[in-house]
Scaffold this motif. Structure first.
Motif, PDB file in Angstrom:
ATOM      1  N   ASP A 154       0.845  -1.200   0.000  1.00 49.34           N
ATOM      2  CA  ASP A 154       0.000   0.000   0.000  1.00 49.34           C
ATOM      3  C   ASP A 154       0.881   1.251   0.000  1.00 49.34           C
ATOM      4  O   ASP A 154       1.413   1.657   1.031  1.00 49.34           O
ATOM      5  CB  ASP A 154      -0.917  -0.006   1.226  1.00 49.34           C
ATOM      6  N   GLU A 155       1.058   1.843  -1.178  1.00 50.98           N
ATOM      7  CA  GLU A 155       1.828   3.082  -1.371  1.00 50.98           C
ATOM      8  C   GLU A 155       3.229   2.981  -0.759  1.00 50.98           C
ATOM      9  O   GLU A 155       3.673   3.847  -0.011  1.00 50.98           O
ATOM     10  CB  GLU A 155       1.045   4.276  -0.821  1.00 50.98           C
ATOM     11  N   LEU A 156       3.920   1.923  -1.130  1.00 48.37           N
ATOM     12  CA  LEU A 156       5.262   1.671  -0.618  1.00 48.37           C
ATOM     13  C   LEU A 156       6.252   2.779  -0.990  1.00 48.37           C
ATOM     14  O   LEU A 156       7.186   3.069  -0.238  1.00 48.37           O
ATOM     15  CB  LEU A 156       5.770   0.328  -1.156  1.00 48.37           C
ATOM     16  N   PHE A 157       6.048   3.404  -2.155  1.00 42.21           N
ATOM     17  CA  PHE A 157       7.025   4.375  -2.658  1.00 42.21           C
ATOM     18  C   PHE A 157       6.669   5.825  -2.337  1.00 42.21           C
ATOM     19  O   PHE A 157       7.439   6.733  -2.620  1.00 42.21           O
ATOM     20  CB  PHE A 157       7.177   4.204  -4.177  1.00 42.21           C
ATOM     21  N   GLU A 158       5.501   6.032  -1.751  1.00 43.18           N
ATOM     22  CA  GLU A 158       5.040   7.393  -1.452  1.00 43.18           C
ATOM     23  C   GLU A 158       5.985   8.073  -0.467  1.00 43.18           C
ATOM     24  O   GLU A 158       6.369   7.520   0.557  1.00 43.18           O
ATOM     25  CB  GLU A 158       3.629   7.343  -0.863  1.00 43.18           C
ATOM     26  N   GLY A 159       6.401   9.302  -0.793  1.00 43.70           N
ATOM     27  CA  GLY A 159       7.239  10.093   0.103  1.00 43.70           C
ATOM     28  C   GLY A 159       8.728   9.877  -0.066  1.00 43.70           C
ATOM     29  O   GLY A 159       9.530  10.529   0.609  1.00 43.70           O
ATOM     30  N   LEU A 160       9.132   8.970  -0.958  1.00 35.57           N
ATOM     31  CA  LEU A 160      10.547   8.696  -1.169  1.00 35.57           C
ATOM     32  C   LEU A 160      11.102   9.538  -2.309  1.00 35.57           C
ATOM     33  O   LEU A 160      10.384   9.893  -3.241  1.00 35.57           O
ATOM     34  CB  LEU A 160      10.762   7.208  -1.483  1.00 35.57           C
ATOM     35  N   ASN A 161      12.394   9.843  -2.240  1.00 39.66           N
ATOM     36  CA  ASN A 161      13.005  10.590  -3.345  1.00 39.66           C
ATOM     37  C   ASN A 161      13.317   9.634  -4.498  1.00 39.66           C
ATOM     38  O   ASN A 161      13.174   8.406  -4.377  1.00 39.66           O
ATOM     39  CB  ASN A 161      14.244  11.352  -2.880  1.00 39.66           C
ATOM     40  N   GLU A 162      13.758  10.184  -5.616  1.00 40.69           N
ATOM     41  CA  GLU A 162      13.939   9.384  -6.826  1.00 40.69           C
ATOM     42  C   GLU A 162      14.938   8.247  -6.626  1.00 40.69           C
ATOM     43  O   GLU A 162      14.716   7.119  -7.070  1.00 40.69           O
ATOM     44  CB  GLU A 162      14.402  10.291  -7.975  1.00 40.69           C
ATOM     45  N   GLN A 163      16.026   8.535  -5.941  1.00 42.48           N
ATOM     46  CA  GLN A 163      17.040   7.506  -5.705  1.00 42.48           C
ATOM     47  C   GLN A 163      16.490   6.397  -4.809  1.00 42.48           C
ATOM     48  O   GLN A 163      16.730   5.202  -5.061  1.00 42.48           O
ATOM     49  CB  GLN A 163      18.276   8.137  -5.062  1.00 42.48           C
ATOM     50  N   GLU A 164      15.753   6.773  -3.782  1.00 44.28           N
ATOM     51  CA  GLU A 164      15.162   5.783  -2.879  1.00 44.28           C
ATOM     52  C   GLU A 164      14.125   4.934  -3.602  1.00 44.28           C
ATOM     53  O   GLU A 164      14.032   3.718  -3.373  1.00 44.28           O
ATOM     54  CB  GLU A 164      14.533   6.493  -1.679  1.00 44.28           C
ATOM     55  N   VAL A 165      13.349   5.570  -4.482  1.00 45.55           N
ATOM     56  CA  VAL A 165      12.358   4.840  -5.271  1.00 45.55           C
ATOM     57  C   VAL A 165      13.043   3.810  -6.165  1.00 45.55           C
ATOM     58  O   VAL A 165      12.668   2.625  -6.195  1.00 45.55           O
ATOM     59  CB  VAL A 165      11.507   5.802  -6.127  1.00 45.55           C
ATOM     60  N   ASP A 166      14.066   4.234  -6.901  1.00 39.84           N
ATOM     61  CA  ASP A 166      14.763   3.333  -7.827  1.00 39.84           C
ATOM     62  C   ASP A 166      15.379   2.146  -7.087  1.00 39.84           C
ATOM     63  O   ASP A 166      15.317   1.007  -7.559  1.00 39.84           O
ATOM     64  CB  ASP A 166      15.849   4.087  -8.595  1.00 39.84           C
ATOM     65  N   SER A 167      15.976   2.411  -5.937  1.00 41.94           N
ATOM     66  CA  SER A 167      16.599   1.346  -5.155  1.00 41.94           C
ATOM     67  C   SER A 167      15.564   0.326  -4.690  1.00 41.94           C
ATOM     68  O   SER A 167      15.769  -0.899  -4.790  1.00 41.94           O
ATOM     69  CB  SER A 167      17.332   1.952  -3.957  1.00 41.94           C
ATOM     70  N   LEU A 168      14.421   0.820  -4.216  1.00 40.99           N
ATOM     71  CA  LEU A 168      13.372  -0.075  -3.723  1.00 40.99           C
ATOM     72  C   LEU A 168      12.679  -0.807  -4.863  1.00 40.99           C
ATOM     73  O   LEU A 168      12.288  -1.972  -4.726  1.00 40.99           O
ATOM     74  CB  LEU A 168      12.367   0.728  -2.890  1.00 40.99           C
ATOM     75  N   VAL A 169      12.537  -0.160  -6.012  1.00 42.22           N
ATOM     76  CA  VAL A 169      11.986  -0.821  -7.203  1.00 42.22           C
ATOM     77  C   VAL A 169      12.831  -2.046  -7.550  1.00 42.22           C
ATOM     78  O   VAL A 169      12.301  -3.136  -7.827  1.00 42.22           O
ATOM     79  CB  VAL A 169      11.928   0.146  -8.404  1.00 42.22           C
ATOM     80  N   ASN A 170      14.140  -1.889  -7.542  1.00 37.50           N
ATOM     81  CA  ASN A 170      15.034  -2.998  -7.877  1.00 37.50           C
ATOM     82  C   ASN A 170      14.881  -4.156  -6.893  1.00 37.50           C
ATOM     83  O   ASN A 170      14.915  -5.327  -7.286  1.00 37.50           O
ATOM     84  CB  ASN A 170      16.491  -2.521  -7.895  1.00 37.50           C
ATOM     85  N   ILE A 171      14.696  -3.835  -5.624  1.00 40.43           N
ATOM     86  CA  ILE A 171      14.513  -4.886  -4.621  1.00 40.43           C
ATOM     87  C   ILE A 171      13.208  -5.638  -4.853  1.00 40.43           C
ATOM     88  O   ILE A 171      13.173  -6.875  -4.833  1.00 40.43           O
ATOM     89  CB  ILE A 171      14.561  -4.285  -3.202  1.00 40.43           C
ATOM     90  N   VAL A 172      12.126  -4.906  -5.084  1.00 38.74           N
ATOM     91  CA  VAL A 172      10.827  -5.550  -5.320  1.00 38.74           C
ATOM     92  C   VAL A 172      10.876  -6.421  -6.569  1.00 38.74           C
ATOM     93  O   VAL A 172      10.375  -7.559  -6.582  1.00 38.74           O
ATOM     94  CB  VAL A 172       9.707  -4.500  -5.431  1.00 38.74           C
ATOM     95  N   LYS A 173      11.509  -5.911  -7.605  1.00 40.36           N
ATOM     96  CA  LYS A 173      11.542  -6.619  -8.892  1.00 40.36           C
ATOM     97  C   LYS A 173      12.489  -7.807  -8.868  1.00 40.36           C
ATOM     98  O   LYS A 173      12.137  -8.906  -9.315  1.00 40.36           O
ATOM     99  CB  LYS A 173      11.958  -5.645  -9.994  1.00 40.36           C
ATOM    100  N   ASN A 174      13.690  -7.620  -8.350  1.00 40.82           N
ATOM    101  CA  ASN A 174      14.732  -8.630  -8.467  1.00 40.82           C
ATOM    102  C   ASN A 174      14.800  -9.602  -7.298  1.00 40.82           C
ATOM    103  O   ASN A 174      15.278 -10.721  -7.447  1.00 40.82           O
ATOM    104  CB  ASN A 174      16.096  -7.948  -8.633  1.00 40.82           C
ATOM    105  N   GLU A 175      14.320  -9.184  -6.136  1.00 41.38           N
ATOM    106  CA  GLU A 175      14.431 -10.042  -4.954  1.00 41.38           C
ATOM    107  C   GLU A 175      13.100 -10.638  -4.511  1.00 41.38           C
ATOM    108  O   GLU A 175      13.079 -11.688  -3.877  1.00 41.38           O
ATOM    109  CB  GLU A 175      15.029  -9.246  -3.783  1.00 41.38           C
ATOM    110  N   ILE A 176      12.000  -9.959  -4.835  1.00 39.57           N
ATOM    111  CA  ILE A 176      10.700 -10.404  -4.328  1.00 39.57           C
ATOM    112  C   ILE A 176       9.869 -11.056  -5.429  1.00 39.57           C
ATOM    113  O   ILE A 176       9.537 -12.238  -5.357  1.00 39.57           O
ATOM    114  CB  ILE A 176       9.940  -9.238  -3.674  1.00 39.57           C
ATOM    115  N   ALA A 177       9.540 -10.287  -6.476  1.00 42.04           N
ATOM    116  CA  ALA A 177       8.713 -10.842  -7.549  1.00 42.04           C
ATOM    117  C   ALA A 177       9.405 -12.012  -8.242  1.00 42.04           C
ATOM    118  O   ALA A 177       8.759 -12.968  -8.668  1.00 42.04           O
ATOM    119  CB  ALA A 177       8.372  -9.752  -8.557  1.00 42.04           C
ATOM    120  N   SER A 178      10.729 -11.959  -8.337  1.00 39.27           N
ATOM    121  CA  SER A 178      11.472 -13.030  -9.003  1.00 39.27           C
ATOM    122  C   SER A 178      11.458 -14.330  -8.202  1.00 39.27           C
ATOM    123  O   SER A 178      11.785 -15.398  -8.723  1.00 39.27           O
ATOM    124  CB  SER A 178      12.919 -12.600  -9.256  1.00 39.27           C
ATOM    125  N   SER A 179      11.065 -14.251  -6.930  1.00 42.45           N
ATOM    126  CA  SER A 179      11.025 -15.448  -6.086  1.00 42.45           C
ATOM    127  C   SER A 179       9.650 -16.108  -6.101  1.00 42.45           C
ATOM    128  O   SER A 179       9.329 -16.896  -5.223  1.00 42.45           O
ATOM    129  CB  SER A 179      11.415 -15.090  -4.649  1.00 42.45           C
TER     130      SER A 179
END
Length: 233
Positions: A154-179
């Motif tokens: 629920d709005e995991l990326f809300e309030g984060l800056n661009e760098q924080e968003v990109d870093s968390l996107v990579n974690i969700v995509k590469n570490e979570i969804a890929s599992s």
């Protein structure tokens, strides 16, 4: 499903499906559209006024409590992070795994998640010392400790800056969804949604107004007008 709070209709005949074709499913819409309510129904926190919630082939017309839903394989994060502020970051994570693992296994899994979510350097700090980005990652780690098949964000990326968003996107995509964990993403940060979701549902005033592949939906004139007025998404 439909949900009413007195005379207010939060959801009206909304149908969605999370399956093998939608590893990461996005839900968007303006504020008050019913997005968080939809997650709360799936998670067993809000009773639907009408309709059916089917979890892994088990159809239920009545409310399931959050513990039952969690044990069936669904976990969620919250828009506003809810850590145990006085506990260390590591203890926060370990505590959330004790319902499915013994203490030793929970501690081992917590150490892995601390590393994956880049929280290991904060392991022995209290949760109250984390900034917003850190609390969002902790919220995610806590949800993952219950070993979900489906993860509601629920709005995991809300309030984060661009760098924080990109870093968390990579974690969700590469570490979570890929599992093989299915992800349902309620989000206003469209840049993150574009990078993650392969299917999007759009809610407006409690009604489902569009669904389909991400770019197709985001370029739909009806969606653009409902979501951002006449601005381009």
């Amino acid at each position: 499903m439909s949900v009413s709070f007195g005379a207010i209709k939060a959801l009206s005949n909304v149908t969605l499906s999370i399956n093998d074709d939608s590893d990461i499913c996005g839900i968007i819409g303006p504020n008050g559209a019913g997005k968080s309510t939809l997650l709360s129904v799936i998670a067993g926190e809000v009773s639907p006024s009408g309709g059916t919630v089917e979890l892994f082939g088990d159809s239920n017309k009545k409310k399931l409590n959050p513990e039952t839903v969690n044990r069936k394989g669904i976990s969620r994060t919250f828009q506003i992070p809810r850590p145990f502020f006085g506990l260390t970051v590591e203890r926060n994570i370990v505590t959330c795994g004790l319902g499915v693992n013994n203490l030793n296994d929970s501690q081992e899994k917590a150490k892995r998640l601390l590393k994956i979510l880049e929280l290991d350097k904060h392991a022995h700090s209290t949760a109250g010392q984390l900034n917003l980005a850190g609390r969002k990652r902790l919220e995610l780690a806590k949800a993952l400790m219950t070993e979900p098949k489906v993860l509601l964000l629920d709005e995991l990326f809300e309030g984060l800056n661009e760098q924080e968003v990109d870093s968390l996107v990579n974690i969700v995509k590469n570490e979570i969804a890929s599992s093989s964990i299915k992800v349902v993403l309620v989000e206003h940060v469209i840049s993150a949604l574009r990078k993650l979701a392969n299917k999007v549902y759009v809610l407006n005033q409690g009604e489902l107004i569009a669904e389909g592949e991400t770019e197709e939906v985001l370029s739909d004139e009806v969606v653009i007008e409902a979501y951002l007025g006449k601005q381009k998404v």
